[in-house]
Design a protein around this motif. Structure first.
Motif, short mmCIF file in Angstrom:
data_model
loop_
_atom_site.label_atom_id
_atom_site.label_comp_id
_atom_site.label_asym_id
_atom_site.label_seq_id
_atom_site.Cartn_x
_atom_site.Cartn_y
_atom_site.Cartn_z
N TYR A 23 2.31 13.07 -7.68
CA TYR A 23 2.28 11.85 -6.85
C TYR A 23 3.65 11.58 -6.21
O TYR A 23 3.73 11.37 -4.99
N GLU A 27 4.43 11.55 -2.26
CA GLU A 27 4.99 10.35 -1.61
C GLU A 27 6.26 10.70 -0.84
O GLU A 27 6.50 10.17 0.26
N HIS A 30 5.17 12.06 2.34
CA HIS A 30 4.69 10.96 3.18
C HIS A 30 5.87 10.24 3.84
O HIS A 30 5.86 9.99 5.04
N PHE A 34 6.67 9.90 7.85
CA PHE A 34 6.72 8.69 8.67
C PHE A 34 8.12 8.36 9.17
O PHE A 34 8.28 7.74 10.22
N ILE A 75 2.04 13.28 7.27
CA ILE A 75 1.66 11.89 6.91
C ILE A 75 0.21 11.79 6.45
O ILE A 75 -0.08 11.20 5.40
N GLY A 79 -0.94 10.89 2.80
CA GLY A 79 -1.51 9.55 2.67
C GLY A 79 -2.89 9.59 2.04
O GLY A 79 -3.20 8.79 1.15
N MET A 82 -2.64 10.27 -1.74
CA MET A 82 -2.27 9.07 -2.51
C MET A 82 -3.44 8.08 -2.54
O MET A 82 -3.69 7.43 -3.55
N PHE A 90 -6.67 0.54 -3.38
CA PHE A 90 -6.19 0.50 -1.99
C PHE A 90 -7.25 -0.09 -1.05
O PHE A 90 -6.92 -0.84 -0.13
N LYS A 99 -2.60 -2.14 7.48
CA LYS A 99 -1.86 -0.94 7.87
C LYS A 99 -2.73 0.01 8.69
O LYS A 99 -2.31 0.52 9.72
N ILE A 103 -2.20 1.08 12.58
CA ILE A 103 -2.06 2.48 12.98
C ILE A 103 -3.01 2.79 14.15
O ILE A 103 -2.63 3.47 15.12
N TRP A 145 4.93 -0.45 14.67
CA TRP A 145 5.37 0.51 13.65
C TRP A 145 6.17 -0.16 12.55
O TRP A 145 6.08 0.22 11.38
N VAL A 148 3.52 -1.41 10.37
CA VAL A 148 2.91 -0.37 9.53
C VAL A 148 3.81 -0.07 8.32
O VAL A 148 3.34 0.00 7.19
N ILE A 149 5.11 0.07 8.58
CA ILE A 149 6.05 0.35 7.48
C ILE A 149 6.05 -0.81 6.48
O ILE A 149 6.03 -0.60 5.26
N GLY A 152 3.01 -0.65 4.43
CA GLY A 152 3.10 0.47 3.50
C GLY A 152 3.93 0.11 2.28
O GLY A 152 3.54 0.39 1.14
N ARG A 153 5.04 -0.55 2.52
CA ARG A 153 5.90 -0.94 1.39
C ARG A 153 5.27 -2.03 0.53
O ARG A 153 5.41 -2.05 -0.68
N LEU A 155 2.23 -2.38 -0.14
CA LEU A 155 1.07 -1.89 -0.89
C LEU A 155 1.29 -2.00 -2.38
O LEU A 155 0.39 -2.35 -3.15
C1 HEM Z 1 0.80 6.98 10.43
C2 HEM Z 1 1.76 6.34 9.99
C3 HEM Z 1 2.07 5.89 8.57
C4 HEM Z 1 3.21 5.25 8.20
C5 HEM Z 1 4.36 4.85 9.12
C6 HEM Z 1 3.11 4.98 6.77
C7 HEM Z 1 4.10 4.31 6.04
C8 HEM Z 1 4.04 4.11 4.68
C9 HEM Z 1 5.10 3.45 3.91
C10 HEM Z 1 6.39 2.83 4.48
C11 HEM Z 1 4.72 3.49 2.61
C12 HEM Z 1 5.51 2.96 1.39
C13 HEM Z 1 6.29 4.09 0.83
C14 HEM Z 1 7.11 3.64 -0.36
O1 HEM Z 1 7.39 2.49 -0.50
O2 HEM Z 1 7.48 4.50 -1.16
C15 HEM Z 1 3.41 4.12 2.57
C16 HEM Z 1 2.70 4.28 1.42
C17 HEM Z 1 1.39 4.69 1.43
N1 HEM Z 1 0.68 5.19 2.50
FE1 HEM Z 1 1.31 5.37 4.38
N2 HEM Z 1 1.92 5.46 6.29
C18 HEM Z 1 1.24 6.02 7.36
C19 HEM Z 1 -0.01 6.58 7.32
C20 HEM Z 1 -0.81 6.59 6.21
C21 HEM Z 1 -2.16 7.09 6.19
C22 HEM Z 1 -2.90 7.69 7.40
C23 HEM Z 1 -2.62 6.91 4.92
C24 HEM Z 1 -3.97 7.31 4.34
C25 HEM Z 1 -5.09 6.96 4.52
C26 HEM Z 1 -1.56 6.29 4.15
C27 HEM Z 1 -1.64 5.96 2.82
C28 HEM Z 1 -0.60 5.47 2.07
C29 HEM Z 1 -0.71 5.13 0.65
C30 HEM Z 1 -1.94 5.30 -0.22
C31 HEM Z 1 0.54 4.64 0.25
C32 HEM Z 1 0.90 4.03 -1.11
C33 HEM Z 1 1.79 4.80 -1.90
C34 HEM Z 1 2.14 4.00 -3.16
O3 HEM Z 1 2.83 3.01 -3.07
O4 HEM Z 1 1.69 4.41 -4.21
N3 HEM Z 1 -0.48 6.11 4.96
N4 HEM Z 1 3.04 4.52 3.84
#
Ligand code: HEM
Length: 158
Positions: A23, A27, A30, A34, A75, A79, A82, A90, A99, A103, A145, A148-149, A152-153, A155
């Motif tokens: 994991y 990450e 990922h 991004f 990405i 993603g 995860m 989620f 998010k 996107i 964007w 989105v970030i 993501g954080r 989450l």
């Molecule tokens: C396309 C642009 C994307 C950006 C800019 C983005 C950005 C981020 C950011 C900033 C985080 C937090 C990372 C951290 O704090 O360590 C994150 C986590 C995550 N992203 Fe994305 N993401 C994108 C696409 C996706 C896609 C397409 C998916 C899947 C369907 C996805 C699923 C996840 C998941 C499940 C996490 C949670 C990880 C965790 O905290 O356990 N992301 N993403």
């Protein structure tokens, strides 16, 4: 069993939860993805908004776009990996839903930009202000964007 719970029983999802390193490594992929995507998009947006006007906007786009599209190859798979590990959590997480919506908006905005004002970029390639529609799209892209970030954080907190 809900569809999300069904996804969590997949062998890959179980490995993502049980492995100590899988994991975090996914990450890191990922995050690398991004950072590259948002970084390359932001550089083009800032140029469209008027930063470094002497730089050819078309040449800059030719340089940056392969990185933007290539970053998706990191990405999306990471993603999804995860996501399947904790699909039930989620899918109900408002930050995750927002998010995904953002996107989609970012993608639609980029398509509208490239098919719209950017198709006539030869008229404003260097040392001229980009048309209002292009600047609006670039400003919207930066905001989306950052959204989105942020989602993501957040989450991990919601
Ligand atoms: C396309 C642009 C994307 C950006 C800019 C983005 C950005 C981020 C950011 C900033 C985080 C937090 C990372 C951290 O704090 O360590 C994150 C986590 C995550 N992203 Fe994305 N993401 C994108 C696409 C996706 C896609 C397409 C998916 C899947 C369907 C996805 C699923 C996840 C998941 C499940 C996490 C949670 C990880 C965790 O905290 O356990 N992301 N993403």
């Amino acid at each position: 069993m809900t569809p999300a719970q069904g996804i969590e029983t997949l062998a890959l999802a179980v490995s993502m939860r049980q492995s100590l390193w899988l994991y975090p490594i996914v990450e890191i992929v990922h995050i690398t993805g991004f950072v590259t995507l948002v970084g390359s998009v932001a550089m083009l947006d800032l140029r469209v908004l008027g930063v470094s006007k002497s730089l050819s906007v078309r040449a800059l786009a030719r340089h940056l776009l392969p990185w933007t599209l290539g970053a998706l190859l990191l990405i999306v798979p990471s993603g999804l990996l995860m996501f399947i590990a904790h699909a039930g959590d989620f899918i109900d997480n408002p930050a995750f839903r927002l998010k995904m919506v953002l996107i989609i908006f970012a993608g639609l905005n980029a398509i509208a930009f490239h098919r719209g004002p950017f198709a006539r970029a030869a008229d404003w390639d260097t040392c001229r202000a980009a048309p209002p529609g292009a600047r609006l799209s670039a400003a919207a892209s930066l905001l989306i964007w950052v959204g989105v970030i942020s989602c993501g954080r957040l989450l991990a907190y919601l």
